[in-house]
Design a protein around this motif. Structure first.
Motif, PDB file in Angstrom:
ATOM      1  N   LEU A  80       0.937  -1.304   0.007  1.00 53.34           N
ATOM      2  CA  LEU A  80       0.161   0.041  -0.096  1.00 53.34           C
ATOM      3  C   LEU A  80       0.908   1.018  -0.029  1.00 53.34           C
ATOM      4  CD1 LEU A  80      -2.682  -0.968   2.787  1.00 53.34           C
ATOM      5  CD2 LEU A  80      -2.982  -1.106   0.039  1.00 53.34           C
ATOM      6  N   THR A  81       2.231   1.199   0.212  1.00 53.69           N
ATOM      7  CA  THR A  81       2.980   2.257  -0.023  1.00 53.69           C
ATOM      8  C   THR A  81       3.287   2.741  -1.438  1.00 53.69           C
ATOM      9  OG1 THR A  81       4.204   1.744   2.227  1.00 53.69           O
ATOM     10  CG2 THR A  81       5.359   2.838   0.750  1.00 53.69           C
ATOM     11  N   ILE A  82       3.262   3.948  -1.571  1.00 56.89           N
ATOM     12  CA  ILE A  82       3.554   4.422  -3.046  1.00 56.89           C
ATOM     13  C   ILE A  82       4.803   5.156  -2.983  1.00 56.89           C
ATOM     14  CG2 ILE A  82       2.639   5.958  -4.808  1.00 56.89           C
ATOM     15  CD1 ILE A  82      -0.223   5.431  -3.527  1.00 56.89           C
ATOM     16  N   LYS A  83       5.672   4.535  -4.105  1.00 54.73           N
ATOM     17  CA  LYS A  83       7.111   5.110  -4.231  1.00 54.73           C
ATOM     18  C   LYS A  83       6.946   6.417  -5.337  1.00 54.73           C
ATOM     19  CE  LYS A  83       9.047   2.012  -1.731  1.00 54.73           C
ATOM     20  NZ  LYS A  83       8.541   0.981  -1.877  1.00 54.73           N
ATOM     21  N   ASN A  84       7.573   7.118  -5.019  1.00 51.60           N
ATOM     22  CA  ASN A  84       7.750   8.331  -6.370  1.00 51.60           C
ATOM     23  C   ASN A  84       6.082   9.020  -6.267  1.00 51.60           C
ATOM     24  OD1 ASN A  84      10.641   7.447  -7.105  1.00 51.60           O
ATOM     25  ND2 ASN A  84       9.657   5.889  -8.082  1.00 51.60           N
ATOM     26  N   TYR A  85       5.926   9.345  -5.067  1.00 53.23           N
ATOM     27  CA  TYR A  85       4.325   9.965  -5.231  1.00 53.23           C
ATOM     28  C   TYR A  85       4.737  11.410  -5.129  1.00 53.23           C
ATOM     29  CZ  TYR A  85      -0.004  11.411  -3.292  1.00 53.23           C
ATOM     30  OH  TYR A  85      -1.221  12.188  -3.275  1.00 53.23           O
ATOM     31  N   GLU A  86       3.986  12.179  -5.648  1.00 57.80           N
ATOM     32  CA  GLU A  86       3.897  13.806  -5.916  1.00 57.80           C
ATOM     33  C   GLU A  86       2.611  14.150  -5.744  1.00 57.80           C
ATOM     34  OE1 GLU A  86       4.679  15.872 -10.007  1.00 57.80           O
ATOM     35  OE2 GLU A  86       6.579  15.059  -9.397  1.00 57.80           O
ATOM     36  N   ILE A  87       2.752  15.465  -4.949  1.00 59.09           N
ATOM     37  CA  ILE A  87       1.498  16.238  -4.772  1.00 59.09           C
ATOM     38  C   ILE A  87       1.744  17.684  -4.790  1.00 59.09           C
ATOM     39  CG2 ILE A  87       1.901  16.495  -2.206  1.00 59.09           C
ATOM     40  CD1 ILE A  87      -0.884  15.893  -1.860  1.00 59.09           C
ATOM     41  N   THR A  88       0.576  18.226  -5.547  1.00 61.28           N
ATOM     42  CA  THR A  88       0.775  19.745  -5.741  1.00 61.28           C
ATOM     43  C   THR A  88      -0.482  20.385  -5.028  1.00 61.28           C
ATOM     44  OG1 THR A  88       1.586  19.289  -8.064  1.00 61.28           O
ATOM     45  CG2 THR A  88       0.628  21.381  -7.426  1.00 61.28           C
ATOM     46  N   TYR A  89      -0.338  21.270  -4.134  1.00 61.29           N
ATOM     47  CA  TYR A  89      -1.046  22.085  -3.429  1.00 61.29           C
ATOM     48  C   TYR A  89      -1.190  23.398  -4.173  1.00 61.29           C
ATOM     49  CZ  TYR A  89       0.279  18.855   0.318  1.00 61.29           C
ATOM     50  OH  TYR A  89       0.686  17.628   0.876  1.00 61.29           O
ATOM     51  N   VAL A  90      -2.353  23.962  -4.186  1.00 60.48           N
ATOM     52  CA  VAL A  90      -2.894  25.502  -4.596  1.00 60.48           C
ATOM     53  C   VAL A  90      -3.034  26.282  -3.496  1.00 60.48           C
ATOM     54  CG1 VAL A  90      -4.365  26.616  -6.116  1.00 60.48           C
ATOM     55  CG2 VAL A  90      -3.435  24.243  -6.726  1.00 60.48           C
ATOM     56  N   ASN A  91      -2.596  27.521  -3.655  1.00 62.91           N
ATOM     57  CA  ASN A  91      -2.649  28.286  -2.465  1.00 62.91           C
ATOM     58  C   ASN A  91      -4.042  29.098  -2.666  1.00 62.91           C
ATOM     59  OD1 ASN A  91      -2.338  30.340  -0.768  1.00 62.91           O
ATOM     60  ND2 ASN A  91      -0.481  31.277  -1.600  1.00 62.91           N
ATOM     61  N   PRO A  92      -4.817  29.191  -1.628  1.00 68.88           N
ATOM     62  CA  PRO A  92      -6.248  29.618  -1.570  1.00 68.88           C
ATOM     63  C   PRO A  92      -5.885  31.109  -1.473  1.00 68.88           C
ATOM     64  CG  PRO A  92      -5.778  28.693   0.585  1.00 68.88           C
ATOM     65  CD  PRO A  92      -4.530  28.244  -0.554  1.00 68.88           C
ATOM     66  N   LYS A  93      -4.652  31.566  -0.832  1.00 69.43           N
ATOM     67  CA  LYS A  93      -4.594  33.062  -0.420  1.00 69.43           C
ATOM     68  C   LYS A  93      -5.541  33.506   0.181  1.00 69.43           C
ATOM     69  CE  LYS A  93      -1.820  33.710  -4.761  1.00 69.43           C
ATOM     70  NZ  LYS A  93      -1.851  34.399  -6.228  1.00 69.43           N
ATOM     71  N   GLY A  94      -5.817  32.747   1.162  1.00 70.87           N
ATOM     72  CA  GLY A  94      -6.895  33.375   2.420  1.00 70.87           C
ATOM     73  C   GLY A  94      -7.241  32.058   3.291  1.00 70.87           C
ATOM     74  N   PHE A  95      -8.232  32.118   4.233  1.00 74.84           N
ATOM     75  CA  PHE A  95      -8.687  31.252   5.187  1.00 74.84           C
ATOM     76  C   PHE A  95      -9.580  30.349   4.337  1.00 74.84           C
ATOM     77  CE2 PHE A  95     -11.737  30.031   8.713  1.00 74.84           C
ATOM     78  CZ  PHE A  95     -10.792  29.113   9.183  1.00 74.84           C
TER      79      PHE A  95
END
Length: 378
Positions: A231-246
């Motif tokens: 269940l472990t995923i190698k070479n995983y990549e995630i991209t977060y987007v800035n909401p620029k606020g709460f």
């Protein structure tokens, strides 16, 4: 008389021509300044290789470094920019033949030895880049806060790494030696017992192969108990987007997934790191461990793994007794999963290894680091 004299002159000229011809046909008689086949050099330190002639007769020079031509004169100045094994080949040639010599040059990884003034605790924070999280942009998730885990771990300072991939890179004032057993202790704030709360972080190590004092060489993962978990995923990549606020922070990954890290009313601010170099989006990479988030009765828990992860009340490394997670440099593997032998390391990287947003009561799973210690120094 004239005929005899002419014959004599012809004989002399023939002899002189013959001697010159014989001289040209002598293969290079080379005098190497370094005559050994194998030698050791140092990173960023020059070693000069040169070749001269023993009999005064000229010849052509050719120097190759790992198969590539680097000089066609009598000498070659070799200054290795990083540790490794290098092959230097020299060839002298003329119309009569060639002379060759091969050097095997070993350049060890630079090692900073322990002195009486050395400390067993973190001495330098090289980089702090958290993923979005509830404590980010507060004291517990700030660049200034990261500096507070330098030194003795008995103090109460902590730094949060945010969601998956958020990391911190630190080092000691010396190279950490790979001894028998665990070499590193990393401190967090997990909870044990039946209502466990772990926030597992993966540990990576690196050597200062190029000798520049910066963590810019290859990284190796210290493979823990879940490294080969299907269940472990190698070479995983995630991209977060800035909401620029709460607002909730959205993410996408390289597995076709998407989701959010949700804000809560306990931390009313932007969860995206406002000191990140890119204020639009943040991409982080690593090995993704499976989620262990759940409930025991009415209490939310996040179970620990057996061993090999920080901020985890692990049974396998006896966190209950040690009050830290222990790490053996011998667990190191490269990006293909191949075991590597490291005699010393110079840099340590810790990152949050689960992608678990939890809930608006508990917040996300985010590894926290209190400090670290070289177990080789008592």
């Amino acid at each position: 008389m004239k005929k005899s004299y002419l014959l004599l002159l012809l004989s002399v000229f023939a002899l002189m021509y013959s001697c010159k011809k014989d001289e040209k046909e002598i293969a290079p008689d080379v005098n190497l300044a370094i005559k050994t086949d194998a030698l050791e050099a140092k990173v960023n330190v020059k070693t000069t290789f040169s070749a001269g002639t023993n009999n005064g007769l000229p010849f052509k020079h050719l120097w190759k470094l790992d198969g590539a031509v680097v000089s066609e004169v009598y000498n070659f100045d070799f200054t290795p920019l990083k540790a490794g094994t290098y092959i230097i080949e020299y060839t002298a040639s003329n119309t009569a033949g060639t002379f060759t010599h091969k050097y095997t040059v070993t350049v060890p990884v630079p090692v900073i030895g322990v002195t009486p003034a050395s400390t067993k605790f973190i001495s330098t924070i090289f980089e702090y880049l958290p993923a979005p999280g509830q404590f980010i942009n507060e004291a517990l998730g700030s660049v200034a806060g990261a500096q507070k885990i330098i030194g003795d771990v008995s103090k109460t300072s902590l730094i949060s790494l945010g969601g998956f991939g958020g990391y911190i890179v630190f080092g000691f004032d010396h190279s950490v030696v790979n001894n028998s057993g665990n070499d590193l202790a990393i401190y967090g704030n997990p909870i044990g017992g039946s209502t466990a709360w772990a926030e597992p972080g993966i540990v990576m190590v690196s050597q200062d192969v190029n000798g520049n004092g910066k963590p810019d060489d290859e990284w190796y993962e210290l493979a823990g108990s879940e490294y080969n978990n299907p269940l472990t995923i190698k070479n995983y990549e995630i991209t977060y987007v800035n909401p620029k606020g709460f607002a909730n922070v959205t993410w996408t990954d390289n597995q076709g997934g998407s989701g959010t890290y949700d804000v809560n009313n306990f931390h009313k601010h932007n969860f995206y790191p406002e000191f990140a170099p890119d204020q639009e989006k943040l991409t982080l990479r690593g090995t993704l461990l499976p989620s262990t988030f759940g409930k025991v009765g009415s209490i939310f828990v996040n179970a620990a793994f057996n061993w090999g992860y920080t901020d985890s009340w692990s049974i396998g490394d006896d966190y209950a007794t040690n009050k830290y997670n222990g790490f053996d440099i011998s667990w190191a593997v490269d990006k293909t999963g191949k075991k590597v032998e490291l005699k010393t390391i110079d840099f340590v990287k810790v990152y949050t290894a689960q992608r678990e947003k939890g809930n608006t009561l508990m917040g996300e799973i985010s590894t926290e680091v209190k400090g670290a210690q070289d177990l080789g120094i008592k």
